[in-house]
Write a protein that holds these residues in place. Structure first.
Motif, PDB file in Angstrom:
ATOM      1  N   ARG A  13       0.814  -1.170  -0.058  1.00 55.06           N
ATOM      2  CA  ARG A  13       0.282  -0.075   0.120  1.00 55.06           C
ATOM      3  C   ARG A  13       1.005   1.152  -0.035  1.00 55.06           C
ATOM      4  O   ARG A  13       1.844   1.418   0.614  1.00 55.06           O
ATOM      5  CB  ARG A  13      -1.003   0.062   1.164  1.00 55.06           C
ATOM      6  CG  ARG A  13      -1.899  -1.118   1.187  1.00 55.06           C
ATOM      7  CD  ARG A  13      -3.019  -1.128   2.319  1.00 55.06           C
ATOM      8  NE  ARG A  13      -2.181  -1.492   3.644  1.00 55.06           N
ATOM      9  CZ  ARG A  13      -1.949  -0.635   4.755  1.00 55.06           C
ATOM     10  NH1 ARG A  13      -2.819   0.610   4.561  1.00 55.06           N
ATOM     11  NH2 ARG A  13      -1.469  -1.053   5.595  1.00 55.06           N
ATOM     12  N   SER A  14       0.647   2.341  -0.847  1.00 55.12           N
ATOM     13  CA  SER A  14       1.281   3.393  -1.010  1.00 55.12           C
ATOM     14  C   SER A  14       1.010   4.315   0.268  1.00 55.12           C
ATOM     15  O   SER A  14      -0.187   4.324   0.817  1.00 55.12           O
ATOM     16  CB  SER A  14       0.704   4.090  -2.242  1.00 55.12           C
ATOM     17  OG  SER A  14       1.696   5.526  -2.262  1.00 55.12           O
ATOM     18  N   ARG A  15       2.503   5.047   0.644  1.00 55.88           N
ATOM     19  CA  ARG A  15       2.350   6.076   1.822  1.00 55.88           C
ATOM     20  C   ARG A  15       2.122   7.209   1.168  1.00 55.88           C
ATOM     21  O   ARG A  15       1.361   8.253   1.705  1.00 55.88           O
ATOM     22  CB  ARG A  15       3.298   5.899   2.761  1.00 55.88           C
ATOM     23  CG  ARG A  15       3.600   4.853   3.599  1.00 55.88           C
ATOM     24  CD  ARG A  15       4.783   4.905   4.404  1.00 55.88           C
ATOM     25  NE  ARG A  15       4.642   4.117   5.437  1.00 55.88           N
ATOM     26  CZ  ARG A  15       5.533   4.115   6.511  1.00 55.88           C
ATOM     27  NH1 ARG A  15       6.390   4.939   6.664  1.00 55.88           N
ATOM     28  NH2 ARG A  15       5.574   3.110   7.563  1.00 55.88           N
ATOM     29  N   ASP A  16       2.465   7.476   0.033  1.00 56.38           N
ATOM     30  CA  ASP A  16       2.370   8.907  -0.670  1.00 56.38           C
ATOM     31  C   ASP A  16       1.165   9.209  -1.226  1.00 56.38           C
ATOM     32  O   ASP A  16       0.584  10.242  -1.503  1.00 56.38           O
ATOM     33  CB  ASP A  16       3.606   8.821  -1.543  1.00 56.38           C
ATOM     34  CG  ASP A  16       5.050   8.638  -0.888  1.00 56.38           C
ATOM     35  OD1 ASP A  16       4.882   9.037   0.346  1.00 56.38           O
ATOM     36  OD2 ASP A  16       5.766   8.128  -1.573  1.00 56.38           O
ATOM     37  N   ASP A  17       0.893   8.178  -2.241  1.00 57.13           N
ATOM     38  CA  ASP A  17      -0.338   8.310  -3.055  1.00 57.13           C
ATOM     39  C   ASP A  17      -1.558   7.608  -2.609  1.00 57.13           C
ATOM     40  O   ASP A  17      -1.913   6.549  -2.871  1.00 57.13           O
ATOM     41  CB  ASP A  17      -0.005   8.005  -4.665  1.00 57.13           C
ATOM     42  CG  ASP A  17      -1.020   8.294  -5.531  1.00 57.13           C
ATOM     43  OD1 ASP A  17      -1.930   9.028  -5.281  1.00 57.13           O
ATOM     44  OD2 ASP A  17      -0.995   7.878  -6.771  1.00 57.13           O
ATOM     45  N   ALA A  21      -6.484   4.198   2.004  1.00 58.80           N
ATOM     46  CA  ALA A  21      -5.786   3.241   2.554  1.00 58.80           C
ATOM     47  C   ALA A  21      -4.415   3.250   1.699  1.00 58.80           C
ATOM     48  O   ALA A  21      -3.563   2.313   2.077  1.00 58.80           O
ATOM     49  CB  ALA A  21      -6.065   2.049   3.067  1.00 58.80           C
ATOM     50  N   GLY A  22      -4.330   3.641   0.540  1.00 59.37           N
ATOM     51  CA  GLY A  22      -3.230   3.398  -0.445  1.00 59.37           C
ATOM     52  C   GLY A  22      -3.274   2.461  -1.189  1.00 59.37           C
ATOM     53  O   GLY A  22      -2.140   1.918  -1.982  1.00 59.37           O
ATOM     54  N   CYS A  60      -7.899  -6.147   0.111  1.00 58.53           N
ATOM     55  CA  CYS A  60      -6.554  -5.691  -0.199  1.00 58.53           C
ATOM     56  C   CYS A  60      -6.000  -5.082   0.938  1.00 58.53           C
ATOM     57  O   CYS A  60      -4.808  -4.868   1.402  1.00 58.53           O
ATOM     58  CB  CYS A  60      -6.581  -5.090  -1.338  1.00 58.53           C
ATOM     59  SG  CYS A  60      -6.659  -6.087  -2.766  1.00 58.53           S
ATOM     60  N   TRP A  61      -6.754  -4.053   1.615  1.00 57.18           N
ATOM     61  CA  TRP A  61      -6.390  -3.290   2.719  1.00 57.18           C
ATOM     62  C   TRP A  61      -5.941  -4.073   3.764  1.00 57.18           C
ATOM     63  O   TRP A  61      -5.107  -3.708   4.528  1.00 57.18           O
ATOM     64  CB  TRP A  61      -7.717  -2.290   3.087  1.00 57.18           C
ATOM     65  CG  TRP A  61      -7.292  -1.315   4.144  1.00 57.18           C
ATOM     66  CD1 TRP A  61      -6.210  -1.031   4.753  1.00 57.18           C
ATOM     67  CD2 TRP A  61      -8.413  -0.341   4.610  1.00 57.18           C
ATOM     68  NE1 TRP A  61      -6.294  -0.206   5.623  1.00 57.18           N
ATOM     69  CE2 TRP A  61      -7.681   0.399   5.492  1.00 57.18           C
ATOM     70  CE3 TRP A  61      -9.356  -0.080   4.183  1.00 57.18           C
ATOM     71  CZ2 TRP A  61      -8.102   1.626   6.132  1.00 57.18           C
ATOM     72  CZ3 TRP A  61     -10.337   1.037   4.821  1.00 57.18           C
ATOM     73  CH2 TRP A  61      -9.478   1.660   5.637  1.00 57.18           C
ATOM     74  N   PRO A  65       0.761  -5.342   2.730  1.00 60.48           N
ATOM     75  CA  PRO A  65       1.443  -4.335   4.026  1.00 60.48           C
ATOM     76  C   PRO A  65       1.625  -3.091   3.466  1.00 60.48           C
ATOM     77  O   PRO A  65       1.768  -2.768   2.163  1.00 60.48           O
ATOM     78  CB  PRO A  65       2.679  -5.279   3.876  1.00 60.48           C
ATOM     79  CG  PRO A  65       3.073  -5.833   2.557  1.00 60.48           C
ATOM     80  CD  PRO A  65       1.673  -6.235   2.126  1.00 60.48           C
ATOM     81  N   GLU A  66       1.857  -1.974   4.361  1.00 64.14           N
ATOM     82  CA  GLU A  66       2.130  -0.798   3.908  1.00 64.14           C
ATOM     83  C   GLU A  66       3.699  -0.548   3.580  1.00 64.14           C
ATOM     84  O   GLU A  66       4.463  -1.257   4.045  1.00 64.14           O
ATOM     85  CB  GLU A  66       1.801   0.140   5.143  1.00 64.14           C
ATOM     86  CG  GLU A  66       1.599   1.748   4.868  1.00 64.14           C
ATOM     87  CD  GLU A  66       1.396   2.574   6.035  1.00 64.14           C
ATOM     88  OE1 GLU A  66       1.021   3.684   5.641  1.00 64.14           O
ATOM     89  OE2 GLU A  66       1.157   1.954   6.926  1.00 64.14           O
ATOM     90  N   GLN A  67       3.762   0.580   2.572  1.00 66.15           N
ATOM     91  CA  GLN A  67       5.094   0.515   2.078  1.00 66.15           C
ATOM     92  C   GLN A  67       6.138   1.008   3.229  1.00 66.15           C
ATOM     93  O   GLN A  67       5.602   1.846   3.861  1.00 66.15           O
ATOM     94  CB  GLN A  67       4.823   1.730   0.894  1.00 66.15           C
ATOM     95  CG  GLN A  67       6.170   2.175   0.146  1.00 66.15           C
ATOM     96  CD  GLN A  67       5.968   3.167  -0.692  1.00 66.15           C
ATOM     97  OE1 GLN A  67       4.966   4.016  -0.705  1.00 66.15           O
ATOM     98  NE2 GLN A  67       6.873   3.589  -1.461  1.00 66.15           N
TER      99      GLN A  67
END
Length: 68
Positions: A13-17, A21-22, A60-61, A65-67
């Motif tokens: 999952r993206s932190r920037d875009d 939840a990315g 998916c959320w 995992p988060e980036q």
């Protein structure tokens, strides 16, 4: 002996875009797409698939995992 020609990147999952939840930003970054296009496709899946887009997004959320 390593082979640098075949590198794989993990789906995260993206932190920037991100808007929520990315998830869409992560898919866009991984597959080289525009995040807006991924969001439109998810919205179409939600409307045309009677809510299946929402179910896919939540799964998916929880799984991705988060980036970083």
């Amino acid at each position: 002996m390593t082979n640098n020609a075949t590198t794989t990147t993990k789906l995260t999952r993206s932190r920037d875009d991100r808007m929520i939840a990315g998830v869409c930003g992560g898919f866009a970054k991984r597959f080289g797409l525009d995040p807006a296009l991924v969001r439109v496709l998810l919205a179409a899946a939600t409307v045309l698939g009677l809510g299946s887009g929402v179910v896919l997004y939540v799964i998916c959320w929880l799984v991705m995992p988060e980036q970083g």
